[in-house]
Each structure stands twice: as structure tokens, then as C-alpha cells.
Design a protein around this motif. Sequence first.
Motif, PDB file in Angstrom:
ATOM      1  N   LEU A 143      37.330  48.926  33.280  1.00  0.00           N
ATOM      2  CA  LEU A 143      36.842  47.800  32.667  1.00  0.00           C
ATOM      3  C   LEU A 143      37.760  46.444  33.128  1.00  0.00           C
ATOM      4  O   LEU A 143      36.951  45.551  33.218  1.00  0.00           O
ATOM      5  CB  LEU A 143      37.044  47.951  31.264  1.00  0.00           C
ATOM      6  N   SER A 144      38.671  46.685  33.409  1.00  0.00           N
ATOM      7  CA  SER A 144      39.736  45.286  33.904  1.00  0.00           C
ATOM      8  C   SER A 144      39.184  45.071  35.109  1.00  0.00           C
ATOM      9  O   SER A 144      39.088  43.897  35.433  1.00  0.00           O
ATOM     10  CB  SER A 144      41.284  46.150  34.084  1.00  0.00           C
ATOM     11  N   ARG A 145      38.341  45.724  36.174  1.00  0.00           N
ATOM     12  CA  ARG A 145      38.123  45.339  37.321  1.00  0.00           C
ATOM     13  C   ARG A 145      36.596  44.456  36.953  1.00  0.00           C
ATOM     14  O   ARG A 145      36.749  43.625  37.643  1.00  0.00           O
ATOM     15  CB  ARG A 145      37.548  46.581  38.209  1.00  0.00           C
ATOM     16  N   VAL A 146      35.844  44.528  36.193  1.00  0.00           N
ATOM     17  CA  VAL A 146      34.825  43.898  35.484  1.00  0.00           C
ATOM     18  C   VAL A 146      35.382  42.516  35.015  1.00  0.00           C
ATOM     19  O   VAL A 146      35.080  41.557  35.434  1.00  0.00           O
ATOM     20  CB  VAL A 146      33.883  44.431  34.490  1.00  0.00           C
ATOM     21  N   PHE A 147      36.656  42.743  34.138  1.00  0.00           N
ATOM     22  CA  PHE A 147      37.050  41.597  33.505  1.00  0.00           C
ATOM     23  C   PHE A 147      37.690  40.534  34.516  1.00  0.00           C
ATOM     24  O   PHE A 147      37.704  39.338  34.457  1.00  0.00           O
ATOM     25  CB  PHE A 147      38.190  41.700  32.405  1.00  0.00           C
ATOM     26  N   LEU A 148      38.099  41.127  35.746  1.00  0.00           N
ATOM     27  CA  LEU A 148      38.712  40.404  36.813  1.00  0.00           C
ATOM     28  C   LEU A 148      37.660  39.787  37.948  1.00  0.00           C
ATOM     29  O   LEU A 148      38.118  38.888  38.721  1.00  0.00           O
ATOM     30  CB  LEU A 148      39.768  41.444  37.734  1.00  0.00           C
ATOM     31  N   GLY A 149      36.439  40.372  37.776  1.00  0.00           N
ATOM     32  CA  GLY A 149      35.349  39.489  38.531  1.00  0.00           C
ATOM     33  C   GLY A 149      35.073  39.914  39.715  1.00  0.00           C
ATOM     34  O   GLY A 149      34.233  39.815  40.503  1.00  0.00           O
ATOM     35  N   VAL A 150      35.539  41.422  39.847  1.00  0.00           N
ATOM     36  CA  VAL A 150      35.377  42.161  41.302  1.00  0.00           C
ATOM     37  C   VAL A 150      34.233  43.377  41.238  1.00  0.00           C
ATOM     38  O   VAL A 150      33.944  43.792  42.212  1.00  0.00           O
ATOM     39  CB  VAL A 150      36.625  42.262  41.983  1.00  0.00           C
ATOM     40  N   HIS A 151      33.845  43.524  40.037  1.00  0.00           N
ATOM     41  CA  HIS A 151      32.926  44.655  40.077  1.00  0.00           C
ATOM     42  C   HIS A 151      31.747  44.495  38.730  1.00  0.00           C
ATOM     43  O   HIS A 151      32.032  43.876  37.761  1.00  0.00           O
ATOM     44  CB  HIS A 151      33.599  46.076  39.669  1.00  0.00           C
ATOM     45  N   TYR A 152      30.804  45.141  39.009  1.00  0.00           N
ATOM     46  CA  TYR A 152      29.667  45.074  38.118  1.00  0.00           C
ATOM     47  C   TYR A 152      30.080  46.338  36.968  1.00  0.00           C
ATOM     48  O   TYR A 152      30.666  47.360  37.706  1.00  0.00           O
ATOM     49  CB  TYR A 152      28.114  45.173  38.530  1.00  0.00           C
ATOM     50  N   PRO A 153      29.563  46.212  35.954  1.00  0.00           N
ATOM     51  CA  PRO A 153      29.633  47.642  35.135  1.00  0.00           C
ATOM     52  C   PRO A 153      29.001  48.825  35.637  1.00  0.00           C
ATOM     53  O   PRO A 153      29.790  49.919  35.731  1.00  0.00           O
ATOM     54  CB  PRO A 153      28.835  47.344  33.777  1.00  0.00           C
ATOM     55  N   THR A 154      27.884  48.707  36.312  1.00  0.00           N
ATOM     56  CA  THR A 154      27.458  50.116  37.139  1.00  0.00           C
ATOM     57  C   THR A 154      28.486  50.511  38.289  1.00  0.00           C
ATOM     58  O   THR A 154      28.241  51.733  38.517  1.00  0.00           O
ATOM     59  CB  THR A 154      26.064  49.779  37.644  1.00  0.00           C
TER      60      THR A 154
END
Length: 178
Positions: A143-154
Amino acid sequence: MSVLQQRFIAFDVSLYYWCFGARHWPLASTVSRSLSKLGDGSLYLIIGLLLAWLEPVHGINFLLTGLLAFAIELPVYLFLKQTIKRDRPCDRFNDITPQIIPADKFSLPSGHSAAAFVFATLIGFYYPDLMLLAYAVAGLIGLSRVFLGVHYPTDIIAGSVLGVGAGLLGLVLNSFLI
């Protein structure tokens, strides 16, 4: 592209924007950076080596199974990234400024999630009392990777599936080697 695929992508992007918007919550960016660093990989090896050295019941097996599982996960992860070539959200959308600089160009699957879920799967097998904590931390790393703007949830979901699969395959293969 089918209507179902378009809706799925739209849902993924909407969920991404909701999560990425959460970076404005107090401490969310700082906590997300710390969680992301936790999933960079070196800690998994350090814990494996410490368990092999200090924990006589499962320590050596944990380390060996972990090395085998990561030897499965890493090439599959790299193959998928280079085959799918999904742009990161921070590269696709002009209104996104990532909170970190990603190590590579593509986003699917999330390597941090894959590694975290390999580790959580092995922790859950060898140390069942820590299973919920291990999977919770793995989920937070993803989830942190989504919060950081580098990944989508999928990307996180795909990495999680890859990680659990590699962990389970590592456990099965290791059982034949013992």
C-alpha cells in the motif's frame, strides 16, 4: 479493449488517485517512505541469516527456503515487468509527482509487494504465530507504494499473488530437497 477491461482500468485508476491523495494525511508520506524502505529487500536477508544463526528449530530451513523462493520470484517478476511494460502512474499522468524515485521504469507487478509476500508466506509457514503480523506488514509495504505514487493497486495485487505463489512453490520444492 473490452468494456469490462475499460471499467476495470478506470476503477484501478480511481482507486489509485484515492490512495495517492491520502499522502496528504498527517504522517502518511513519512510512514509510507519508511514502509517502502522496509520492503527494499536487505532486511529479508538479514532476518534470514539471523534466524539461521540463532534459531535452531527452523532457522536454517527458513533461510534455505527463502533463498529458493526468492530465486523463483525474482526472475518471474523481471520477466513480467519486461513483458507487460505497464507505465508507472507517475509517468502516465501529468498531475502525479512521485514521493520517491522508483528503481525501474515499469509498474506491474510490484516487486516490493512480491518480496514482502514471499517473506510473509515463509514466516507464516515456519512461525505461524507471526503470520497475521507478517501479512499485515506485507500489505502495508504494498500500500505504501501506491501512497508514494509509483504503483497502481492492481500492481500490488499482482505482486502479492506472485509473492505468495513463489513462497508456496519454494516450500514445496524445499520439502523435496530435504
